[in-house]
Design a protein around this motif. Structure first.
Motif, PDB file in Angstrom:
ATOM      1  N   ASP A   1       1.901  18.298   0.333  1.00  0.00           N
ATOM      2  CA  ASP A   1       1.583  18.467  -1.088  1.00  0.00           C
ATOM      3  C   ASP A   1       1.693  17.144  -1.839  1.00  0.00           C
ATOM      4  O   ASP A   1       2.636  16.900  -2.624  1.00  0.00           O
ATOM      5  CB  ASP A   1       2.521  19.506  -1.717  1.00  0.00           C
ATOM      6  CG  ASP A   1       2.198  20.920  -1.295  1.00  0.00           C
ATOM      7  OD1 ASP A   1       1.229  21.107  -0.546  1.00  0.00           O
ATOM      8  OD2 ASP A   1       2.945  21.837  -1.701  1.00  0.00           O
ATOM      9  N   HIS A   2       0.712  16.266  -1.617  1.00  0.00           N
ATOM     10  CA  HIS A   2       0.664  14.969  -2.303  1.00  0.00           C
ATOM     11  C   HIS A   2      -0.760  14.459  -2.204  1.00  0.00           C
ATOM     12  O   HIS A   2      -1.443  14.669  -1.195  1.00  0.00           O
ATOM     13  CB  HIS A   2       1.636  13.983  -1.657  1.00  0.00           C
ATOM     14  CG  HIS A   2       1.871  12.749  -2.485  1.00  0.00           C
ATOM     15  ND1 HIS A   2       0.962  11.710  -2.555  1.00  0.00           N
ATOM     16  CD2 HIS A   2       2.921  12.384  -3.275  1.00  0.00           C
ATOM     17  CE1 HIS A   2       1.436  10.766  -3.345  1.00  0.00           C
ATOM     18  NE2 HIS A   2       2.610  11.140  -3.798  1.00  0.00           N
ATOM     19  N   SER A   3      -1.208  13.741  -3.233  1.00  0.00           N
ATOM     20  CA  SER A   3      -2.587  13.255  -3.262  1.00  0.00           C
ATOM     21  C   SER A   3      -2.902  12.320  -2.090  1.00  0.00           C
ATOM     22  O   SER A   3      -4.045  12.280  -1.615  1.00  0.00           O
ATOM     23  CB  SER A   3      -2.863  12.531  -4.582  1.00  0.00           C
ATOM     24  OG  SER A   3      -1.954  11.445  -4.754  1.00  0.00           O
TER      25      SER A   3
ATOM     26  N   GLY B   1       4.712  22.384   1.733  1.00  0.00           N
ATOM     27  CA  GLY B   1       5.475  21.846   0.619  1.00  0.00           C
ATOM     28  C   GLY B   1       5.344  20.339   0.507  1.00  0.00           C
ATOM     29  O   GLY B   1       4.544  19.696   1.200  1.00  0.00           O
ATOM     30  N   PRO B   2       6.157  19.725  -0.370  1.00  0.00           N
ATOM     31  CA  PRO B   2       6.070  18.277  -0.606  1.00  0.00           C
ATOM     32  C   PRO B   2       6.537  17.483   0.616  1.00  0.00           C
ATOM     33  O   PRO B   2       7.422  17.911   1.356  1.00  0.00           O
ATOM     34  CB  PRO B   2       7.023  18.051  -1.788  1.00  0.00           C
ATOM     35  CG  PRO B   2       7.211  19.399  -2.405  1.00  0.00           C
ATOM     36  CD  PRO B   2       7.097  20.388  -1.297  1.00  0.00           C
ATOM     37  N   PRO B   3       5.942  16.299   0.822  1.00  0.00           N
ATOM     38  CA  PRO B   3       6.331  15.454   1.946  1.00  0.00           C
ATOM     39  C   PRO B   3       7.590  14.652   1.656  1.00  0.00           C
ATOM     40  O   PRO B   3       8.092  14.631   0.524  1.00  0.00           O
ATOM     41  CB  PRO B   3       5.120  14.521   2.102  1.00  0.00           C
ATOM     42  CG  PRO B   3       4.610  14.396   0.701  1.00  0.00           C
ATOM     43  CD  PRO B   3       4.819  15.744   0.062  1.00  0.00           C
ATOM     44  N   ALA B   4       8.071  13.982   2.680  1.00  0.00           N
ATOM     45  CA  ALA B   4       9.160  13.021   2.507  1.00  0.00           C
ATOM     46  C   ALA B   4       8.619  11.744   1.872  1.00  0.00           C
ATOM     47  O   ALA B   4       7.420  11.466   1.916  1.00  0.00           O
ATOM     48  CB  ALA B   4       9.793  12.702   3.861  1.00  0.00           C
TER      49      ALA B   4
ATOM     50  N   GLU C   1       0.842  -1.202   0.000  1.00  0.00           N
ATOM     51  CA  GLU C   1       0.000   0.000   0.000  1.00  0.00           C
ATOM     52  C   GLU C   1       0.871   1.243   0.000  1.00  0.00           C
ATOM     53  O   GLU C   1       2.077   1.191   0.264  1.00  0.00           O
ATOM     54  CB  GLU C   1      -0.902   0.029   1.244  1.00  0.00           C
ATOM     55  CG  GLU C   1      -0.142   0.101   2.560  1.00  0.00           C
ATOM     56  CD  GLU C   1      -1.061   0.251   3.757  1.00  0.00           C
ATOM     57  OE1 GLU C   1      -2.225   0.690   3.575  1.00  0.00           O
ATOM     58  OE2 GLU C   1      -0.616  -0.041   4.879  1.00  0.00           O
ATOM     59  N   VAL C   2       0.226   2.357  -0.311  1.00  0.00           N
ATOM     60  CA  VAL C   2       0.816   3.679  -0.124  1.00  0.00           C
ATOM     61  C   VAL C   2      -0.075   4.396   0.876  1.00  0.00           C
ATOM     62  O   VAL C   2      -1.301   4.452   0.691  1.00  0.00           O
ATOM     63  CB  VAL C   2       0.893   4.472  -1.445  1.00  0.00           C
ATOM     64  CG1 VAL C   2       1.518   5.840  -1.200  1.00  0.00           C
ATOM     65  CG2 VAL C   2       1.699   3.703  -2.479  1.00  0.00           C
ATOM     66  N   ARG C   3       0.501   4.951   1.942  1.00  0.00           N
ATOM     67  CA  ARG C   3      -0.310   5.510   3.023  1.00  0.00           C
ATOM     68  C   ARG C   3       0.283   6.826   3.500  1.00  0.00           C
ATOM     69  O   ARG C   3       1.479   7.085   3.338  1.00  0.00           O
ATOM     70  CB  ARG C   3      -0.382   4.520   4.189  1.00  0.00           C
ATOM     71  CG  ARG C   3       0.935   4.346   4.909  1.00  0.00           C
ATOM     72  CD  ARG C   3       0.898   3.246   5.945  1.00  0.00           C
ATOM     73  NE  ARG C   3       2.166   3.219   6.675  1.00  0.00           N
ATOM     74  CZ  ARG C   3       2.606   2.192   7.394  1.00  0.00           C
ATOM     75  NH1 ARG C   3       1.873   1.088   7.467  1.00  0.00           N
ATOM     76  NH2 ARG C   3       3.749   2.258   8.035  1.00  0.00           N
ATOM     77  N   PRO C   4      -0.531   7.667   4.119  1.00  0.00           N
ATOM     78  CA  PRO C   4      -0.002   8.888   4.725  1.00  0.00           C
ATOM     79  C   PRO C   4       0.815   8.561   5.963  1.00  0.00           C
ATOM     80  O   PRO C   4       0.499   7.625   6.702  1.00  0.00           O
ATOM     81  CB  PRO C   4      -1.264   9.679   5.088  1.00  0.00           C
ATOM     82  CG  PRO C   4      -2.334   8.647   5.212  1.00  0.00           C
ATOM     83  CD  PRO C   4      -1.990   7.554   4.258  1.00  0.00           C
TER      84      PRO C   4
ATOM     85  N   LEU D   1      -2.046  12.674   0.885  1.00  0.00           N
ATOM     86  CA  LEU D   1      -2.294  13.489   2.071  1.00  0.00           C
ATOM     87  C   LEU D   1      -3.380  14.545   1.836  1.00  0.00           C
ATOM     88  O   LEU D   1      -3.574  15.418   2.683  1.00  0.00           O
ATOM     89  CB  LEU D   1      -0.999  14.176   2.498  1.00  0.00           C
ATOM     90  CG  LEU D   1       0.105  13.231   2.987  1.00  0.00           C
ATOM     91  CD1 LEU D   1       1.475  13.881   2.838  1.00  0.00           C
ATOM     92  CD2 LEU D   1      -0.124  12.809   4.419  1.00  0.00           C
ATOM     93  N   ALA D   2      -4.080  14.435   0.715  1.00  0.00           N
ATOM     94  CA  ALA D   2      -5.004  15.507   0.328  1.00  0.00           C
ATOM     95  C   ALA D   2      -6.349  15.447   1.046  1.00  0.00           C
ATOM     96  O   ALA D   2      -7.047  16.458   1.124  1.00  0.00           O
ATOM     97  CB  ALA D   2      -5.234  15.461  -1.177  1.00  0.00           C
ATOM     98  N   ASP D   3      -6.727  14.287   1.562  1.00  0.00           N
ATOM     99  CA  ASP D   3      -8.091  14.122   2.087  1.00  0.00           C
ATOM    100  C   ASP D   3      -8.122  13.863   3.585  1.00  0.00           C
ATOM    101  O   ASP D   3      -9.036  13.200   4.086  1.00  0.00           O
ATOM    102  CB  ASP D   3      -8.787  12.965   1.347  1.00  0.00           C
ATOM    103  CG  ASP D   3      -8.954  13.257  -0.140  1.00  0.00           C
ATOM    104  OD1 ASP D   3      -9.230  14.421  -0.483  1.00  0.00           O
ATOM    105  OD2 ASP D   3      -8.800  12.323  -0.948  1.00  0.00           O
ATOM    106  N   LEU D   4      -7.170  14.369   4.311  1.00  0.00           N
ATOM    107  CA  LEU D   4      -7.198  14.230   5.763  1.00  0.00           C
ATOM    108  C   LEU D   4      -8.420  14.978   6.307  1.00  0.00           C
ATOM    109  O   LEU D   4      -8.686  16.115   5.901  1.00  0.00           O
ATOM    110  CB  LEU D   4      -5.915  14.787   6.374  1.00  0.00           C
ATOM    111  CG  LEU D   4      -4.639  14.024   6.011  1.00  0.00           C
ATOM    112  CD1 LEU D   4      -3.399  14.794   6.457  1.00  0.00           C
ATOM    113  CD2 LEU D   4      -4.644  12.632   6.622  1.00  0.00           C
ATOM    114  N   PRO D   5      -9.178  14.377   7.229  1.00  0.00           N
ATOM    115  CA  PRO D   5     -10.482  14.932   7.610  1.00  0.00           C
ATOM    116  C   PRO D   5     -10.422  15.984   8.707  1.00  0.00           C
ATOM    117  O   PRO D   5     -11.241  15.991   9.622  1.00  0.00           O
ATOM    118  CB  PRO D   5     -11.232  13.679   8.102  1.00  0.00           C
ATOM    119  CG  PRO D   5     -10.160  12.836   8.703  1.00  0.00           C
ATOM    120  CD  PRO D   5      -8.938  13.056   7.841  1.00  0.00           C
TER     121      PRO D   5
END
Length: 329
Positions: A85-87, A100-103, A57-60, A89-93
């Motif tokens: 700044d990544h999809s 800026g961009p994450p690691a 998986e890919v996860r926040p 992490l875009a929908d955190l409630p």
């Protein structure tokens, strides 16, 4: 901070990291899944050269992200100022502000444990107060009921933020999980400790550490001993802050100006995940300190958040944590 009803949500600001975690399962000789880091180490020592990876998986991820997810799950108003700044992490409630961009982190998953491989970058070493204030107004930051900071080891600019907080006499609890502090240079660590001591004149600073982080901090300030409670108390006194909080497998200990408090950690027979449990502990601790809870209750909440995550791999809300604690007796 204004007067609050006992059960009203608190606004808790977390910062400054964020990551996109790419998770893999490791396969050994004969196609068998490797169940532990130790098993991988043994195969490496036996001249193993090829280890296929199964992408899971890919996860926040990120310490501040994980803490905010726990704060939100507990029903408080989480405000995350991170690198988002990544999809993924875009929908955190909850409320977010991106810097800026994450690691990018590659995670090898075993049974109940994980091994993290962050990509090397110098971007975060340059981060500081100006980057923070470009994403959130100072008034929105300091009006929080608590601050929950993580990953200082990657963001040394947090020391500058703490200096600014000290100069502005902000009045709220500050929880800091510094990350793998032993990886930092001595001078940077002492700068951090100086900044925390200065900030504690107005903030209630709680340094939240794991076993390895506690040992590294104790070595820097020159305290040692066989009794962990006494050593934590000596460390807190040397740092001149309100509390040093140790979160371990068996117990959590808070060394404060009024003395130590110890709370047993719930047993988990079949761990699902361990990486990120300390972040849930810090998120729960921040929620408790925002309400000025007694230390015994604050440690119990942090333990419940961390142990529930270890047991299930999920961030527990109030109902799930209550059920988990009842089941643990």
């Amino acid at each position: 901070m204004g007067a609050e009803c006992p059960d009203s949500p608190r606004r808790i600001v977390s910062l400054p990291d964020g990551s996109v975690d790419h998770c893999y399962r490791v396969t050994g000789p004969g196609g068998a899944r490797l169940e532990s880091r130790a098993a991988l180490g043994r195969h490496l020592l036996e001249d193993g050269e090829t280890f296929p990876l199964e992408h899971l998986e890919v996860r926040p991820g990120g310490q501040a992200v994980n803490a905010s997810r726990q704060i939100h799950a507990l029903g408080d108003d989480a405000a995350l100022v991170g690198h988002l700044d990544h999809s993924v992490l875009a929908d955190l409630p909850f409320e977010t502000h991106s810097m800026g961009p994450p690691a990018t982190i590659h995670v090898l998953a075993f049974d109940g444990e994980e091994c993290l491989f962050p990509e090397r970058t110098d971007r975060f070493a340059q981060w500081g107060v100006d980057d923070l204030l470009a994403a959130i107004d100072w008034a929105d930051l300091v009006d929080a009921d608590a601050l929950c900071c993580g990953n200082w080891v990657s963001f040394h600019g947090l020391s500058e933020v703490f200096d600014r907080l000290a100069a502005r006499s902000v009045d709220c609890p500050l929880v800091l999980d510094p990350g793998a502090i032993g990886l930092a240079e001595y001078a940077a660590i002492t700068d951090l400790f100086d900044a925390l001591a200065a900030a504690d004149d107005s903030l209630e600073v709680a340094l939240s550490v794991s076993q390895s982080e506690y040992e590294a901090a104790a070595e820097v300030v020159g305290v040692s001993g066989d009794d962990p409670t006494a050593t934590l108390s000596a460390l807190r006194s040397a740092l001149e802050i309100s509390a040093v909080v140790f979160h371990g497998t068996d117990e959590a200990i808070a060394a404060t100006r009024t003395g130590p408090t110890r709370v047993e950690t719930p047993d988990v027979d079949d761990p699902q995940l361990t990486v990120g449990a300390g972040d849930r502990f810090s998120g729960g601790l921040a929620c408790a300190l925002a309400r000025d809870w007694p230390w015994e209750d604050a440690l119990a909440l942090g333990n419940a958040c961390a142990s529930h995550f270890v047991a299930t791999g999920e961030t527990g809300d109030r109902s799930a944590l209550a059920s988990f604690v009842r089941e643990q007796g």
